[in-house]
Every structure is written in structure tokens, then in C-alpha cells.
Design an enzyme around this catalytic site. Sequence first.
Site, PDB file in Angstrom:
ATOM      1  N   HIS A   1       0.817  -1.221   0.000  1.00  0.00           N
ATOM      2  CA  HIS A   1       0.000   0.000   0.000  1.00  0.00           C
ATOM      3  C   HIS A   1       0.851   1.271   0.000  1.00  0.00           C
ATOM      4  O   HIS A   1       0.401   2.320  -0.468  1.00  0.00           O
ATOM      5  CB  HIS A   1      -0.925   0.002   1.217  1.00  0.00           C
ATOM      6  CG  HIS A   1      -1.973  -1.072   1.163  1.00  0.00           C
ATOM      7  ND1 HIS A   1      -2.789  -1.372   2.227  1.00  0.00           N
ATOM      8  CD2 HIS A   1      -2.334  -1.936   0.182  1.00  0.00           C
ATOM      9  CE1 HIS A   1      -3.605  -2.365   1.914  1.00  0.00           C
ATOM     10  NE2 HIS A   1      -3.339  -2.728   0.677  1.00  0.00           N
TER      11      HIS A   1
ATOM     12  N   PHE B   1      -1.099  -8.200   4.947  1.00  0.00           N
ATOM     13  CA  PHE B   1       0.245  -7.636   4.844  1.00  0.00           C
ATOM     14  C   PHE B   1       0.283  -6.288   4.126  1.00  0.00           C
ATOM     15  O   PHE B   1       1.270  -5.965   3.452  1.00  0.00           O
ATOM     16  CB  PHE B   1       1.175  -8.631   4.138  1.00  0.00           C
ATOM     17  CG  PHE B   1       1.017 -10.043   4.620  1.00  0.00           C
ATOM     18  CD1 PHE B   1       1.118 -10.341   5.971  1.00  0.00           C
ATOM     19  CD2 PHE B   1       0.713 -11.075   3.743  1.00  0.00           C
ATOM     20  CE1 PHE B   1       0.943 -11.635   6.440  1.00  0.00           C
ATOM     21  CE2 PHE B   1       0.532 -12.370   4.200  1.00  0.00           C
ATOM     22  CZ  PHE B   1       0.643 -12.648   5.545  1.00  0.00           C
ATOM     23  N   CYS B   2      -0.757  -5.479   4.299  1.00  0.00           N
ATOM     24  CA  CYS B   2      -0.821  -4.175   3.645  1.00  0.00           C
ATOM     25  C   CYS B   2      -0.559  -4.294   2.147  1.00  0.00           C
ATOM     26  O   CYS B   2       0.051  -3.425   1.529  1.00  0.00           O
ATOM     27  CB  CYS B   2       0.151  -3.183   4.281  1.00  0.00           C
ATOM     28  SG  CYS B   2      -0.294  -2.762   5.982  1.00  0.00           S
ATOM     29  N   ALA B   3      -1.032  -5.401   1.588  1.00  0.00           N
ATOM     30  CA  ALA B   3      -0.981  -5.637   0.142  1.00  0.00           C
ATOM     31  C   ALA B   3      -2.262  -6.380  -0.233  1.00  0.00           C
ATOM     32  O   ALA B   3      -2.233  -7.461  -0.817  1.00  0.00           O
ATOM     33  CB  ALA B   3       0.249  -6.449  -0.238  1.00  0.00           C
TER      34      ALA B   3
END
Length: 470
Positions: free
Chosen positions: A145, A391-393
Site C-alpha cells: 500500500h 500484509f498491507c498488500a
Amino acid sequence: MSARPDAVAATLVETTPAGTAEAADPCCAAPLPVLGRDVTVPLVTGGEVTYAALDYAASAPALQRVWDDVAAYAPYYGSVHRGAGYLSQLSTDLFENSRVTVAEFLDCRPGDQVVFTRSTTDSLNLLAATLPADCQVFVFETEHHASLLPWRDARVTYLNAPRTPGQAVATLERALADRDPYGPALVCVTGASNVTGELWPVKELAAAAHAHGARIVLDAAQLAPHHRVSVQELDVDWIAFSGHKLYAPFGSGVLAGRADWLQDSEPYLAGGGASRKVARRADGGVDVEWHTTAARHEAGSPNVIGVYSIASACKALTEAGFDSLVARERHLIDTVRAGLAEVPEVRVLSLFGDDAPRVGVISFVVEGWNSSHFAAALSAEYGIGVRDGLFCAHPLVRTLLGSDPQDPGECGAPEAAPGERSLNAIRVSFGAGTPDEHVERFVGAVKELVRDGAQWKYRTEDGRCVPDRG
């Protein structure tokens, strides 16, 4: 404190590395000493065990070398730039020498600027604020992100996840060739995925970008701690990374690269340090002349210790030798992947396939397990720290799990009860400070949990799966 201040100022040049002697076989080299390597944690089943920190992709422990350097400098801390006192001048020298060290670590071009920020996220938001008018941004949905989201004032083209490195290059070339209007453009790409650990074809993507009149910024947050990174060899225009993933968790990051967009834009933050001259006008207003150096985007009192710690880590990794570090990490990767391959219930997530080169970041799901439940059991019953979630993805993990974009799921928060399927995964990550025993314990724990189940009951509390002690 016996060290003289001028000796401390010379640390970046003269420090003797600790624990970096290479064995004849690099795979057998000792891990670099890190802070917290002897910390013990309680197990819910009783007793204590040395903590196995296997969440390096989120934040790596400080190298002992970095901690020692920071501790040696701390008594001599002073405000940088324009201070007349000896400690201010000493701190200014350390701060600016750190800039030189980072530029050398990244193999920057003459004329490139090194701007100190708070993190990779901060670096890419800074670059987003410098985009020229009508600049189009191209970014793969596979990005963290920090790379996916900063481009709020630009026209963004989100590219679908490629399944081979060659497909990534071809996808980018088509998108750049078809852009309308054919004006300024920026490509943002990771060097190594924070989900799969796979290396991206950065040099080839940079060549494609430049062939179509675009520039490229490399998110090296997961690459720089594991591999040598050369701005000149990769031919990227900018590079961003964070200290806390480079064994220097003291709140600083870096944006390094071409100066023109940085010089032509308004300062990222307005204030002292960024301004060269401020004067009142006859009409009562204020005229400001901004710096054209990196200081233009470093307003306010900088994080001198954070910056110095990054430089110390750069020196330590360089002196340890990336060939040796990569060889040893490859041994750890092979150990984990071979162990997981022996468990049929485990599915390792991958974009480019099993043979793709990668860093020490591996994500997986376990059939019949909620990923948050599995991660909680690893921690509570084995003293192993991994990460669970998206995982901020989010787009990438959803793609790898084959989910619909509207399926519920949240980064790090289990929405299913222990034992039920959940839209998240487990990530194990490691690096230069990881001993063999940690990954061996992890592989053994995975096998035991899948075979025998958890020894304890767990419940969800405040969005986390935790041992039920009631």
C-alpha cells in the site's frame, strides 16, 4: 563515556565491524549480531524459550553494530545546521556524512539527491507531491500500500498481477505505449514482494519505462536489506526504503534519486530548514526562497539518530558482504521451503512459481486452519513471531488466494473463528540476523501443529486471536 566526539564523528569511516567474519562456506557463516537475540518469552504451555523473531519483513531488529554506534554518539547529540556549538557542528558532520554513506550504499549518480524521510511510505508520498502537471502513474496491483496509494492527485493506471517477470515487462510496455495523452509518466515498482519475497525484473522494467519516456521509482524496502542495490546498474530514477527494515529501527527512511522533480516542486513540508531566505514584503506578506538541495524537503529538526543509524546499517551490511549474506539467506530459504513442502496441507503463495529467485519472505496458508489461529499458536506454544493478515498488500493477497474483491477480510484481523477458513495468510520472514535454529524450530512447529493440532484453546479478542486463559 571515554570516546572523544571527533572519534565518534569518524565512526562512519573507521568503525570496525563486529561479527562479520566470513566462514569458508558462506552458507555456514554466523548470523550478524542483532539486538534482542537472547530475549526469552513465556509459553502458554509452561516454561520459556528464546524468542524466534521471524517477522523481519515488517520490522527487522537493530543490528548490534547499529545500536553500539547510536549509543556511542548519543551523548554528543546536538541540533544540526547553523548551531555554533561543538556538538551541533559534530552532529551536522554526522548527519551530512550519513547522506554521503547512503549515496555510496545505493551507488547513486553524480547529482542525485538523498532526502531523509520517516519511512518508505513517507518517501513515496513525498515523490507523489513532486509529480509534474498531468503526470500519469503506473503501478501493479501487487504493490504494498505504500506504493499503491500515495498517488491521490495523479491519474493512476493499476496493472493486473503478472504471472511471470516477462509478463510484467510486456504489461508495462503496452500500458505506457497506449497512454493518452503521451505526457510525463512515472512507474512505481517493488524490488522484492513483501508477500511472496519474489524478486521483480527491475532493470528490465526500468528499460521499458525509459523507452516510453517514463520515469521509475523503486520501492526497495524489502530488497535493500537482502541484496546489493545499485541505482546506476538498475537505472532507476529514484529509490525509497525504510531504516526499520534495514536493521535501523529509529524512525527514518530515504528517498534518493534525480534532483529535478524535487527541485521544481513546492517543499513537501514548509518550515525551518527548507527555507533559505524569508522576508516581509511591502504589502505585509512574506516572500520565501526555498533551498534547492535535499534540505528543501527536510523541514523541521531532522531525526539525526535515525539518519545516523541508517548510515551505520549501510556500512555494516556492506562490510559483511552481500555475497555472503545472500548465500546464507538462500540456505535459510531452502530450509523453510523444503520443510513446508513436506506438509501437504500447506500452500505457499507465489506469483512467478517455485523457481523464482526471492528474498527471505514466504507467505502460506494451511488447509483447515484460520491463519490468525495458526500464527497465534506459533507464538503462544513455540515462541515464534510471524505475521498473519493481508500484509498491507490487500489486492495481491486476494489475487493469490483467488478471492472475490468484495470478500470480507482485513489486514491482521481474523474474521473467522479458530479452525475456520479466513481471508488472510501467514508470513514468515528472516534475514541477516536469523540463526538456523529459528527457522528449524519454525518448520518443526508447522509440522506439529498440522499433525497434532494446537495444545491450547484460542479466542478472538480486539481483532486478534489469543490464547483463552479463562
